[in-house]
Design an enzyme around this catalytic site. Sequence first.
Site, mmCIF file in Angstrom:
data_model
loop_
_atom_site.group_PDB
_atom_site.id
_atom_site.type_symbol
_atom_site.label_atom_id
_atom_site.label_comp_id
_atom_site.label_asym_id
_atom_site.label_seq_id
_atom_site.Cartn_x
_atom_site.Cartn_y
_atom_site.Cartn_z
ATOM 1 N N ASP A 31 0.831 -1.212 0.000
ATOM 2 C CA ASP A 31 0.000 0.000 0.000
ATOM 3 C C ASP A 31 0.867 1.264 0.000
ATOM 4 O OD1 ASP A 31 -2.381 1.366 -0.028
ATOM 5 O OD2 ASP A 31 -2.682 1.268 2.138
ATOM 6 N N HIS A 48 2.479 3.198 -8.870
ATOM 7 C CA HIS A 48 2.271 1.764 -9.128
ATOM 8 C C HIS A 48 3.467 1.192 -9.881
ATOM 9 C CE1 HIS A 48 -1.687 2.167 -7.563
ATOM 10 N NE2 HIS A 48 -2.186 2.851 -8.585
ATOM 11 N N LEU A 142 10.667 -20.508 -4.241
ATOM 12 C CA LEU A 142 9.600 -19.712 -3.636
ATOM 13 C C LEU A 142 8.293 -19.843 -4.409
ATOM 14 C CD1 LEU A 142 8.821 -17.275 -1.670
ATOM 15 C CD2 LEU A 142 9.409 -15.797 -3.598
HETATM 16 C C1 IPE Z 1 -5.445 -2.698 -0.123
HETATM 17 O O1 IPE Z 1 -5.133 -1.362 -0.289
HETATM 18 C C2 IPE Z 1 -5.423 -3.398 -1.459
HETATM 19 C C3 IPE Z 1 -4.116 -3.569 -2.064
HETATM 20 C C4 IPE Z 1 -2.973 -3.214 -1.558
HETATM 21 C C5 IPE Z 1 -4.118 -4.235 -3.337
HETATM 22 P P1 IPE Z 1 -6.264 -0.242 -0.476
HETATM 23 O O2 IPE Z 1 -5.551 1.042 -0.638
HETATM 24 O O3 IPE Z 1 -7.207 -0.637 -1.542
HETATM 25 O O4 IPE Z 1 -7.037 -0.316 0.929
HETATM 26 P P2 IPE Z 1 -7.867 0.790 1.695
HETATM 27 O O5 IPE Z 1 -8.872 1.335 0.719
HETATM 28 O O6 IPE Z 1 -6.906 1.837 2.148
HETATM 29 O O7 IPE Z 1 -8.479 0.061 2.850
HETATM 30 C C1 IPE Z 2 -1.593 0.218 -3.325
HETATM 31 O O1 IPE Z 2 -1.369 1.581 -3.376
HETATM 32 C C2 IPE Z 2 -1.796 -0.385 -4.690
HETATM 33 C C3 IPE Z 2 -3.168 -0.840 -4.960
HETATM 34 C C4 IPE Z 2 -4.181 -0.789 -4.135
HETATM 35 C C5 IPE Z 2 -3.402 -1.422 -6.262
HETATM 36 P P1 IPE Z 2 -2.568 2.615 -3.417
HETATM 37 O O2 IPE Z 2 -2.938 2.873 -4.824
HETATM 38 O O3 IPE Z 2 -3.687 2.137 -2.536
HETATM 39 O O4 IPE Z 2 -1.881 3.906 -2.787
HETATM 40 P P2 IPE Z 2 -2.489 4.892 -1.693
HETATM 41 O O5 IPE Z 2 -2.972 4.059 -0.555
HETATM 42 O O6 IPE Z 2 -3.609 5.625 -2.363
HETATM 43 O O7 IPE Z 2 -1.353 5.776 -1.316
HETATM 44 MG MG MG Z 3 -4.104 2.369 -0.588
#
Ligand code: IPE
Ligand code: IPE
Ligand code: MG
Length: 245
Positions: A31, A48, A142
Site C-alpha cells: 500500500d 504503481h 519460492l
Molecule cells: C489494499 O489497499 C489493497 C491492495 C494493496 C491491493 P487499499 O488502498 O485498496 O485499501 P484501503 O482502501 O486503504 O483500505
Molecule cells: C496500493 O497503493 C496499490 C493498490 C491498491 C493497487 P494505493 O494505490 O492504494 O496507494 P495509496 O494508498 O492511495 O497511497
Molecule cells: Mg491504498
Amino acid sequence: MPTLLHARAETPMLPLLDKSKIPAHIAIIMDGNGRWAKSRRLPRLFGHRAGITSVREAVRACGDLGVKVLTLYAFSAENWARPGAEVHALMGLLQEYIVRELPELQKNHVRLRAIGRLEALPGGAQKKLADAAAATERNKGLMLVLALNYGGRQEIVDACNRALADGHAKIDEKILARYLYAPDCPAPDLLIRTSGEMRLSNFLLWEAAYTELYVTKTLWPDFRKPHLYEAIAEYQKRERRFGGL
Ligand code: IPE
Ligand code: IPE
Ligand code: MG
C-alpha cells in the site's frame, strides 16, 4: 545455537536474522503507491510502476532467505471502484510484470500462482497468468502468490458455495479450508502492511486468524530488502501463542 544470517554487502543495515525462524509464509499488503506519487507531484500510475521494483526486491529476498510462500495483495475486489483509467493501468502493469519478470522467476525457480476471482480479470491478464502458472508449475523454489480481484469475504463465500456444490450439507473448518483459493499453502506467519494503515482491507480474513501483523510507515515504492529484514527481525521477537499459554 541458531544459525545467524549475516548482512550482504549491499545491505549494511541488515539485522541478524535467526535462520531457524524464517517465516514460511509472508503476506504483504502493498500500500501507499498513490501517496508516493502524490508526494512527488506525479500521477498515481508512477507510484504503481515504481512499486514493481519493490515487488522484484521482495521476491528475490524471500527466495534467498528460504521463505516458502510470498503472497502479494496486488488488486482487491474493491479496487474496481477506482477511476477506470487507474484500473486499466494496473491491469496493464500486471501483464507487463508477468512478461518481463518470467525469465528471472524461472531462473530463481519461483512458482507463480494467483488467487482471487480471476475470471473477472481482462482476458489478456488471465491468459498471461495461466501461461506463467503453467510454465513455472514444477519450480521448487519460492511460491509467489498474486492476490488479484481478491477479497477475503469473497474467498470464504466462494469456498462455501463450492463445498455445497460438491454435496457437503454442512460446513466445518476443515471442509472450508479445503475449498480456499490456495488450500495447499500454509497460513501466513507474517503479514506486512506498508504505508501505515492499520487495517486488513479484506485480505486473507480466514488465513490470517493467527498471523503476526507488522505495519510500517514506509510506502510500498520505497520498500527494499532492509525493510523486509526489519519486519522479519521483529517477527522473530514475537511470542506466538495461538490461544494457548
Ligand atoms: C489494499 O489497499 C489493497 C491492495 C494493496 C491491493 P487499499 O488502498 O485498496 O485499501 P484501503 O482502501 O486503504 O483500505
Ligand atoms: C496500493 O497503493 C496499490 C493498490 C491498491 C493497487 P494505493 O494505490 O492504494 O496507494 P495509496 O494508498 O492511495 O497511497
Ligand atoms: Mg491504498
